[in-house]
Design an enzyme around this catalytic site. Structure first.
Site, PDB file in Angstrom:
ATOM      1  N   ASP A  78       0.939  -1.144  -0.120  1.00 12.62           N
ATOM      2  CA  ASP A  78      -0.143   0.062  -0.004  1.00 12.62           C
ATOM      3  C   ASP A  78       0.968   1.256   0.010  1.00 12.62           C
ATOM      4  O   ASP A  78       2.233   1.228   0.042  1.00 12.62           O
ATOM      5  CB  ASP A  78      -1.118  -0.043   1.111  1.00 12.62           C
ATOM      6  CG  ASP A  78      -1.883   0.947   1.004  1.00 12.62           C
ATOM      7  OD1 ASP A  78      -3.205   0.621   1.670  1.00 12.62           O
ATOM      8  OD2 ASP A  78      -2.162   1.661   0.132  1.00 12.62           O
TER       9      ASP A  78
HETATM   10  C1  GLC Z   1      -4.387   4.289  -0.217  1.00 15.18           C
HETATM   11  C2  GLC Z   1      -5.305   3.251   0.315  1.00 15.18           C
HETATM   12  C3  GLC Z   1      -5.316   2.138  -0.751  1.00 15.18           C
HETATM   13  C4  GLC Z   1      -5.254   2.583  -2.123  1.00 15.18           C
HETATM   14  C5  GLC Z   1      -3.856   3.169  -2.455  1.00 15.18           C
HETATM   15  C6  GLC Z   1      -3.589   3.779  -3.700  1.00 15.18           C
HETATM   16  O1  GLC Z   1      -3.536   4.528   0.868  1.00 15.18           O
HETATM   17  O2  GLC Z   1      -5.084   2.538   1.527  1.00 15.18           O
HETATM   18  O3  GLC Z   1      -6.507   1.553  -0.382  1.00 15.18           O
HETATM   19  O4  GLC Z   1      -5.580   1.562  -3.117  1.00 15.18           O
HETATM   20  O5  GLC Z   1      -3.667   4.341  -1.298  1.00 15.18           O
HETATM   21  O6  GLC Z   1      -4.221   4.854  -3.819  1.00 15.18           O
END
Ligand code: GLC
Length: 738
Positions: free
Chosen positions: A264
């Site tokens: 993430d």
């Molecule tokens: C964010 C979220 C995740 C998302 C990612 C990309 O922090 O936790 O769910 O897909 O970043 O945007």
């Protein structure tokens, strides 16, 4: 490309070029307004030389953009390797349908699959290759704002949706021009932060993790999810993103996931904050050893992996393993043969917000609404009544949900717009009545701040006008709710009540008119005690998407019957949270009606029962259920029991109910939930009609993580419940013999 060609390509690449394939920046360097979905750290410097060799890009879309960026990128890349464009397509791309928690309320995974298929059509035509969806984190704590993105508290229901949505995005072949790679997230257990505070520690026993939290991820992986995303939290005190047991033993070995594992946003970098890694080099080593393939928006891999390998701290085989998985994903997406995939400006303009897509978004909204109360059958409304529409959501188009990155509020049909289109000739007054937010609340979305400022005089005036309209109306419909940005990422709350300025409006209207219907816009279960006390009816509409206004008016007037059921418990108050229906009995269970018992599991100041339980929802008609009848009361491995109930529509109109099958394992080697949902059926009955519905009970339904670490069923007594909510007491018993 053939597998051997990929291997040949890998061999040609330098270590730096290979590390580049594992680097995922936001599309800053390539487009002007990419979606910013995480913290932009001072320490993270986006160097052009790194962008020039990156493997994937986050946060951009647009057919024209994508084609140009892809072509320019390939032209300059030393091995002409195409990019993968990844984006959060959570509840629609541009035609936004209800948030996932609302979709779960439909208890129709097949409808969610159709919506995901539609989202893929739009996103793929706009040049997107992979979506960071489905999010399948099991949730039990409404203080956590991301419950809006989940499919609720139940293992079976979340697993059904996880598989359906994955199939909707991916179809049979993710290389198809109208399909997306699905990335199931957040692995694992992100939905259980202590105290409901986002990014907080997760404390789950391995059994609880396996019994409740892992099944939905596995359902998506078994459905073919091309990627998995790591979660920010710790599991067994080790951050998931550096957790070898979780990622190599459980995800890769046990679940047999061989796709791409992406971190993430900056989660690898955050191994330092967690206190696992002393610095980014150690964080890079730990994540690489855990098998994390792509580093989203941290500089750990791009700044450290090359040296770690040259210094033989990390074996180059680990790098090659990850790079090969990324190249294989590009190959599965067909990007070597067609780097533009589905990006098509003409198709993009034809598909986005087209009538067919809007119609599906409207259907998804209509199926998601949950009627929580309808005293005296005050709903549906009728044309001969004088009705006051009041509240900050009467003319609010910000109803798409916190993750509708490409969605635009201007695309939405508000309640007022729908009423003006559909209810011409009705006697309906419109008054905002109050601001949406209390004055001191400041909110932030992906594209900056959102807040509203009203002078006190204006607040007083809108309240006075609303009360005047309410005083002379036959019925008042109050459109209330959370702000769209009060749920979603980084929006944990310590209280679950509606903005006080709206509760004041409710109070003022209730003093002049008791025929109140409350229509509720929210992304999480809320504390509805005052709403319940002051209203005759409550319709839960969540964040309903671009067709929300039309779907709501159709439902208020009876053109559409509310068929939704709660996918997540609505607590009596925040003091009960985390709360869920599939609890254990405890050694001193509180029996309803025995509140005098002192030494039982209860509170002194609030009840144990939630305000509205999992699976609950009303119809515009009423149903009666017979007792549960079993064709046998003994089951063995390989055999089934048929459990049947007769359902009668005893109300004044045709209607649909959701029959729910729950199982309770009365005595086992570990404590087992008092009920667990195992199957559901929608039943539509004409007024006065009776139907017998039946469910098949199998031995597989009875399996769980036993005390000695097996996944198996155990002989003994079981209870089977069939009813229209998790509070049903309609029960029969049977025995499993082994
Ligand atoms: C964010 C979220 C995740 C998302 C990612 C990309 O922090 O936790 O769910 O897909 O970043 O945007």
């Amino acid at each position: 490309m053939k597998k051997n060609e990929l291997s040949e390509l890998l061999k040609k690449m330098s270590i730096k070029e290979k590390v580049g394939q594992l680097f995922q920046p936001i599309g800053f360097a390539m487009m002007d307004d990419p979606a910013i979905t995480g913290p932009l750290l001072e320490s993270f410097k986006m160097r052009q030389e790194d962008v020039n060799i990156c493997g994937t890009v986050l946060g951009m879309a647009g057919a024209k953009n994508a084609r140009k960026i892809q072509q320019d990128f390939i032209d300059q890349h030393p091995h002409k390797i195409p990019l993968i464009f990844m984006l959060d397509v959570i509840n629609g791309f541009r035609t936004i349908y209800p948030i996932p928690l609302a979709q779960a309320a439909s208890f129709s995974p097949e409808l969610a699959e159709e919506c995901a298929r539609m989202a893929a059509r739009e996103a793929a035509a706009s040049g997107v290759h992979v979506t960071f969806s489905p999010m399948v984190d099991l949730v039990r704590d409404a203080r956590w704002g991301r419950v809006m993105e989940s499919t609720g508290e139940d293992v079976w229901l979340s697993s059904q949706f996880a598989a359906a949505v994955t199939k909707g995005y991916q179809g049979e072949d993710i290389a198809a021009a109208d399909k997306l790679g699905a990335c199931v997230k957040h692995f694992a257990g992100y939905g259980a932060p202590v105290a409901g505070r986002d990014y907080n520690t997760v404390q789950l026993t391995e059994r609880t993790l396996r019994e409740y939290y892992l099944p939905a991820y596995k359902a998506a992986i078994d459905a073919g999810a091309a990627l998995v995303m790591t979660s920010f939290n710790t599991i067994d005190d080790i951050p998931a993103t550096g957790n070898k047991k979780l990622m190599r033993d459980i995800l890769r070995e046990e679940m047999r996931f061989d796709g791409v594992l992406i971190s993430d946003f900056n989660a690898i970098g955050e191994l330092v904050n967690h206190g696992l890694a002393a610095d980014l080099a150690e964080a890079a080593r730990m994540a690489c050893e855990a098998g994390v393939d792509i580093d989203m928006m941290s500089s750990a891999y791009i700044n450290n992996l090359e040296k770690l390998i040259e210094d033989k701290v990390v074996d180059e085989s680990l790098l090659d393993e990850s790079v090969m998985r990324v190249l294989e994903l590009k190959n599965k997406l067909g990007l070597f043969e067609n780097p533009f995939k589905g990006a098509d400006e003409k198709l993009e303009s034809e598909l986005i917000l087209c009538d067919e897509h809007r119609a599906l978004a409207r259907q998804a909204a209509e199926k998601s609404f949950v009627l929580l109360k309808n005293e005296g059958q005050i709903l549906p409304l009728s044309e001969d009544e004088k009705i006051a529409f009041v509240g900050p959501y009467v003319d609010n188009k910000n109803i798409l949900g916190a993750w509708s990155i490409m969605g635009k509020a201007e695309d939405a049909i508000s309640v007022q717009e729908a009423a003006e289109r559909i209810l011409s000739g009705w006697d309906i007054s419109i008054n905002q009545g109050s601001p949406l937010l209390d004055a001191d609340v400041k909110l932030e979305g992906f594209r900056g701040h959102e807040d509203e400022v009203y002078e006190q005089a204006a607040i007083d005036k809108m309240l006075e006008e609303a009360v005047t309209a309410a005083r002379t109306a036959d019925k008042v419909v109050l459109f209330l709710g959370e702000h769209v940005l009060q749920s979603g990422e980084a929006t944990s709350r310590g209280q679950l009540d509606l903005p006080h300025v709206q509760l004041e409006l409710l109070q003022a209207v209730a003093e002049v008119n008791t025929n109140i219907v409350v229509v509720l816009f929210n992304g999480r279960p809320l504390d509805l005690r005052m709403v319940q006390a002051k209203s005759a009816a409550i319709l839960e509409v969540w964040m309903p998407g671009v067709e929300g206004g039309t779907a709501i008016v159709n439902t208020l007037t009876g053109q559409n019957e509310p068929v939704g059921r709660l996918p997540m418990t609505f607590p009596y108050s925040v003091g009960q949270v985390p709360i869920h229906y599939d609890t254990y009995s405890t050694g001193r269970p509180h029996r309803p009606g025995q509140d005098k018992d002192r030494f039982v599991s209860k509170y002194l100041d609030i009840p144990n029962k939630p305000l509205y339980p999992f699976g609950f929802g009303l119809s515009y008609t009423r149903f009666e259920y017979s007792e549960v009848v079993l064709d046998t009361d003994v089951i063995a491995v390989g055999s089934t029991i048929t459990a049947a109930v007769r359902v009668t529509n005893i109300g004044d109109t045709d209607g649909t109910t959701l029959m729910q099958l729950y199982i309770h394992d009365v005595a086992a080697s570990v404590a087992r939930p008092v009920k667990q949902l195992k199957d559901t059926q929608h039943v539509r009955l004409a007024k006065g009609e009776t139907q017998e519905i039946s469910f098949q009970i199998t031995e597989e339904m009875l399996r769980f993580n036993t005390a000695d670490g097996r996944f198996d069923s155990e002989a003994g007594q079981f209870e089977v419940y069939i009813g229209d909510s998790s509070e049903t007491e309609n029960v029969a018993t049977f025995r499993l013999e082994k």
